[in-house]
Design a protein around this motif. Structure first.
Motif, PDB file in Angstrom:
ATOM      1  N   ILE A 133     -16.108 -26.178  -6.381  1.00 33.66           N
ATOM      2  CA  ILE A 133     -16.794 -27.307  -7.008  1.00 33.66           C
ATOM      3  C   ILE A 133     -17.029 -28.418  -5.987  1.00 33.66           C
ATOM      4  O   ILE A 133     -18.081 -29.067  -5.983  1.00 33.66           O
ATOM      5  CB  ILE A 133     -15.997 -27.826  -8.212  1.00 33.66           C
ATOM      6  N   SER A 134     -16.077 -28.627  -5.108  1.00 33.19           N
ATOM      7  CA  SER A 134     -16.237 -29.627  -4.054  1.00 33.19           C
ATOM      8  C   SER A 134     -17.460 -29.311  -3.192  1.00 33.19           C
ATOM      9  O   SER A 134     -18.260 -30.208  -2.870  1.00 33.19           O
ATOM     10  CB  SER A 134     -14.979 -29.680  -3.185  1.00 33.19           C
ATOM     11  N   GLY A 135     -17.627 -28.029  -2.847  1.00 34.54           N
ATOM     12  CA  GLY A 135     -18.785 -27.620  -2.051  1.00 34.54           C
ATOM     13  C   GLY A 135     -20.096 -27.798  -2.809  1.00 34.54           C
ATOM     14  O   GLY A 135     -21.109 -28.246  -2.237  1.00 34.54           O
ATOM     15  N   ILE A 136     -20.077 -27.474  -4.098  1.00 39.24           N
ATOM     16  CA  ILE A 136     -21.274 -27.646  -4.938  1.00 39.24           C
ATOM     17  C   ILE A 136     -21.650 -29.127  -5.002  1.00 39.24           C
ATOM     18  O   ILE A 136     -22.833 -29.494  -4.892  1.00 39.24           O
ATOM     19  CB  ILE A 136     -21.029 -27.079  -6.350  1.00 39.24           C
ATOM     20  N   CYS A 137     -20.651 -29.990  -5.168  1.00 42.40           N
ATOM     21  CA  CYS A 137     -20.915 -31.430  -5.251  1.00 42.40           C
ATOM     22  C   CYS A 137     -21.518 -31.958  -3.952  1.00 42.40           C
ATOM     23  O   CYS A 137     -22.443 -32.786  -3.974  1.00 42.40           O
ATOM     24  CB  CYS A 137     -19.628 -32.189  -5.564  1.00 42.40           C
ATOM     25  N   LEU A 138     -21.012 -31.485  -2.835  1.00 42.13           N
ATOM     26  CA  LEU A 138     -21.537 -31.921  -1.542  1.00 42.13           C
ATOM     27  C   LEU A 138     -22.993 -31.502  -1.375  1.00 42.13           C
ATOM     28  O   LEU A 138     -23.849 -32.292  -0.954  1.00 42.13           O
ATOM     29  CB  LEU A 138     -20.687 -31.337  -0.411  1.00 42.13           C
ATOM     30  N   LEU A 139     -23.287 -30.243  -1.729  1.00 40.35           N
ATOM     31  CA  LEU A 139     -24.662 -29.739  -1.642  1.00 40.35           C
ATOM     32  C   LEU A 139     -25.588 -30.548  -2.553  1.00 40.35           C
ATOM     33  O   LEU A 139     -26.676 -30.971  -2.141  1.00 40.35           O
ATOM     34  CB  LEU A 139     -24.688 -28.265  -2.033  1.00 40.35           C
ATOM     35  N   CYS A 140     -25.149 -30.746  -3.781  1.00 38.94           N
ATOM     36  CA  CYS A 140     -26.001 -31.448  -4.757  1.00 38.94           C
ATOM     37  C   CYS A 140     -26.245 -32.899  -4.357  1.00 38.94           C
ATOM     38  O   CYS A 140     -27.333 -33.440  -4.584  1.00 38.94           O
ATOM     39  CB  CYS A 140     -25.379 -31.376  -6.146  1.00 38.94           C
ATOM     40  N   LYS A 141     -25.266 -33.529  -3.763  1.00 33.43           N
ATOM     41  CA  LYS A 141     -25.446 -34.909  -3.297  1.00 33.43           C
ATOM     42  C   LYS A 141     -26.540 -34.974  -2.245  1.00 33.43           C
ATOM     43  O   LYS A 141     -27.369 -35.897  -2.241  1.00 33.43           O
ATOM     44  CB  LYS A 141     -24.125 -35.433  -2.733  1.00 33.43           C
ATOM     45  N   ARG A 142     -26.586 -33.976  -1.374  1.00 32.80           N
ATOM     46  CA  ARG A 142     -27.580 -33.968  -0.297  1.00 32.80           C
ATOM     47  C   ARG A 142     -28.984 -33.716  -0.807  1.00 32.80           C
ATOM     48  O   ARG A 142     -29.964 -34.176  -0.206  1.00 32.80           O
ATOM     49  CB  ARG A 142     -27.201 -32.923   0.755  1.00 32.80           C
ATOM     50  N   ILE A 143     -29.123 -32.988  -1.915  1.00 28.54           N
ATOM     51  CA  ILE A 143     -30.465 -32.669  -2.427  1.00 28.54           C
ATOM     52  C   ILE A 143     -30.829 -33.510  -3.662  1.00 28.54           C
ATOM     53  O   ILE A 143     -31.878 -33.299  -4.270  1.00 28.54           O
ATOM     54  CB  ILE A 143     -30.605 -31.167  -2.746  1.00 28.54           C
ATOM     55  N   GLY A 144     -29.971 -34.461  -4.021  1.00 25.26           N
ATOM     56  CA  GLY A 144     -30.299 -35.383  -5.092  1.00 25.26           C
ATOM     57  C   GLY A 144     -30.187 -34.819  -6.493  1.00 25.26           C
ATOM     58  O   GLY A 144     -30.963 -35.186  -7.382  1.00 25.26           O
ATOM     59  N   VAL A 145     -29.204 -33.936  -6.716  1.00 22.70           N
ATOM     60  CA  VAL A 145     -28.985 -33.343  -8.037  1.00 22.70           C
ATOM     61  C   VAL A 145     -27.625 -33.806  -8.570  1.00 22.70           C
ATOM     62  O   VAL A 145     -26.609 -33.678  -7.879  1.00 22.70           O
ATOM     63  CB  VAL A 145     -29.027 -31.793  -7.958  1.00 22.70           C
ATOM     64  N   GLU A 146     -27.626 -34.346  -9.784  1.00 19.17           N
ATOM     65  CA  GLU A 146     -26.374 -34.816 -10.402  1.00 19.17           C
ATOM     66  C   GLU A 146     -25.573 -33.620 -10.928  1.00 19.17           C
ATOM     67  O   GLU A 146     -26.139 -32.679 -11.490  1.00 19.17           O
ATOM     68  CB  GLU A 146     -26.690 -35.767 -11.552  1.00 19.17           C
ATOM     69  N   VAL A 147     -24.245 -33.638 -10.757  1.00 20.80           N
ATOM     70  CA  VAL A 147     -23.365 -32.571 -11.227  1.00 20.80           C
ATOM     71  C   VAL A 147     -22.661 -33.011 -12.513  1.00 20.80           C
ATOM     72  O   VAL A 147     -22.113 -34.117 -12.585  1.00 20.80           O
ATOM     73  CB  VAL A 147     -22.312 -32.198 -10.167  1.00 20.80           C
ATOM     74  N   ILE A 148     -22.692 -32.127 -13.525  1.00 25.81           N
ATOM     75  CA  ILE A 148     -22.042 -32.390 -14.813  1.00 25.81           C
ATOM     76  C   ILE A 148     -20.902 -31.383 -14.986  1.00 25.81           C
ATOM     77  O   ILE A 148     -21.101 -30.179 -14.800  1.00 25.81           O
ATOM     78  CB  ILE A 148     -23.023 -32.220 -15.998  1.00 25.81           C
ATOM     79  N   ALA A 149     -19.714 -31.865 -15.327  1.00 23.11           N
ATOM     80  CA  ALA A 149     -18.584 -30.971 -15.608  1.00 23.11           C
ATOM     81  C   ALA A 149     -18.634 -30.531 -17.070  1.00 23.11           C
ATOM     82  O   ALA A 149     -19.226 -31.197 -17.915  1.00 23.11           O
ATOM     83  CB  ALA A 149     -17.267 -31.674 -15.318  1.00 23.11           C
ATOM     84  N   ASP A 150     -18.005 -29.397 -17.358  1.00 27.94           N
ATOM     85  CA  ASP A 150     -18.021 -28.871 -18.728  1.00 27.94           C
ATOM     86  C   ASP A 150     -16.639 -28.331 -19.090  1.00 27.94           C
ATOM     87  O   ASP A 150     -15.804 -28.078 -18.225  1.00 27.94           O
ATOM     88  CB  ASP A 150     -19.058 -27.761 -18.848  1.00 27.94           C
ATOM     89  N   TYR A 151     -16.397 -28.175 -20.388  1.00 27.44           N
ATOM     90  CA  TYR A 151     -15.143 -27.632 -20.906  1.00 27.44           C
ATOM     91  C   TYR A 151     -13.931 -28.412 -20.391  1.00 27.44           C
ATOM     92  O   TYR A 151     -12.910 -27.835 -20.015  1.00 27.44           O
ATOM     93  CB  TYR A 151     -15.019 -26.142 -20.568  1.00 27.44           C
TER      94      TYR A 151
END
Length: 280
Positions: A211-229
């Motif tokens: 998840i940390s890696g996904i957040c880093l990638l998304c920050k660079r491409i301007g996509v907000e990350v939403i957690a679930d469950y």
């Protein structure tokens, strides 16, 4: 109460399919549909800012078909766009009701993956939203499964919806059907992490690192990350630690009917905080 249509089903697959088609035609003709709303929250203060929309069918007979079976069946028929337009119209009515009663528009996210294969769907959806005169940025379009054979049609629909002001959300990110290649093909506003990544984050360092890696990638491409469950306070703390601002789960609230939601609004107005800038 919410029920699904009861039909006698034999062991014959043909009879089963015929019965299911009858179910689909009947409930679409009757517009016998409602929705439940699954609240999304800001992790920092626990305030609700929007909802995931869950279709339900109103009936006065006993339940035979689960919602999963019914929705999966619809995905393989040309009735799905018609079904989704009915649900979208319910969303528009909910937006109007909130505006009239509380002078605010909540964000509503609904899965339109299958209907995006219909080349005329975006035009019909935009026309419907204009009819109810609601801001398009309060409607979030969820996508899950992407059929890459129809990526051009999907992108045409998505671009029309984005140009109209809708936000695009990739759901179940981390499953095979919602993988990283989607980030290359579709311009997203946000993605929601899959349950398989979220629900054991406090027990799995591997999930935390992924998840940390996904957040880093998304920050660079301007996509907000939403957690679930999110089911406990420790999970909420870990997601915040990773820089995730928004989430959904039983720690905050189960699904609610519209009546339950409005009742909660009147009883605890501070439960909601719909902000114009938060459209994820």
């Amino acid at each position: 109460k919410n029920y699904y249509y009861q039909e006698e089903i034999t062991s014959s697959q043909d009879n089963y399919l015929d019965a299911m088609k009858k179910v689909v035609d009947e409930f679409l003709d009757a517009k016998n549909l409602t929705v439940h709303l699954s609240p999304r929250f800001r992790l920092s203060d626990g305030k609700c800012y929007g909802f995931d929309v869950k279709p339900r069918l109103l009936r006065k007979i006993n339940n035979v078909f689960s919602s999963f079976e019914l929705i999966k069946f619809l995905e393989n028929t040309d009735s799905r766009p018609r079904f989704d337009l009915h649900i979208l119209e319910i969303c528009c009515k909910i937006e109007k009701k909130f505006k009239e009663e509380f002078n605010t528009y909540p964000l509503l996210h609904y899965n339109l993956s299958s209907s995006l294969l219909d080349s005329s769907f975006a035009d019909k959806a935009i026309k419907l939203m204009k009819k109810y005169d609601i801001p398009r940025n309060v409607i979030g379009i969820q996508i899950i499964d992407i059929n890459e054979d129809f990526i051009d049609t999907i992108n045409i629909n998505i671009n029309k919806l984005k140009d109209a002001g809708c936000n695009i959300n990739l759901n179940h990110f981390g499953k095979l059907s919602a993988n990283i290649s989607v980030l290359q093909k579709i311009k997203l506003n946000s993605l929601k992490l899959d349950r398989s990544l979220c629900e054991n984050i406090e027990k799995s360092s591997q999930n935390y690192d992924l998840i940390s890696g996904i957040c880093l990638l998304c920050k660079r491409i301007g996509v907000e990350v939403i957690a679930d469950y999110i089911s406990n306070e420790k999970q909420r703390e870990l997601f915040e630690e990773l820089g995730i601002k928004y989430g959904r789960g039983d720690l905050f609230s189960p699904e609610l009917t519209l009546d339950e939601l409005i009742d909660k609004f009147y009883k605890t107005g501070n439960y909601f905080d719909f902000r114009e800038e938060e459209k994820y």
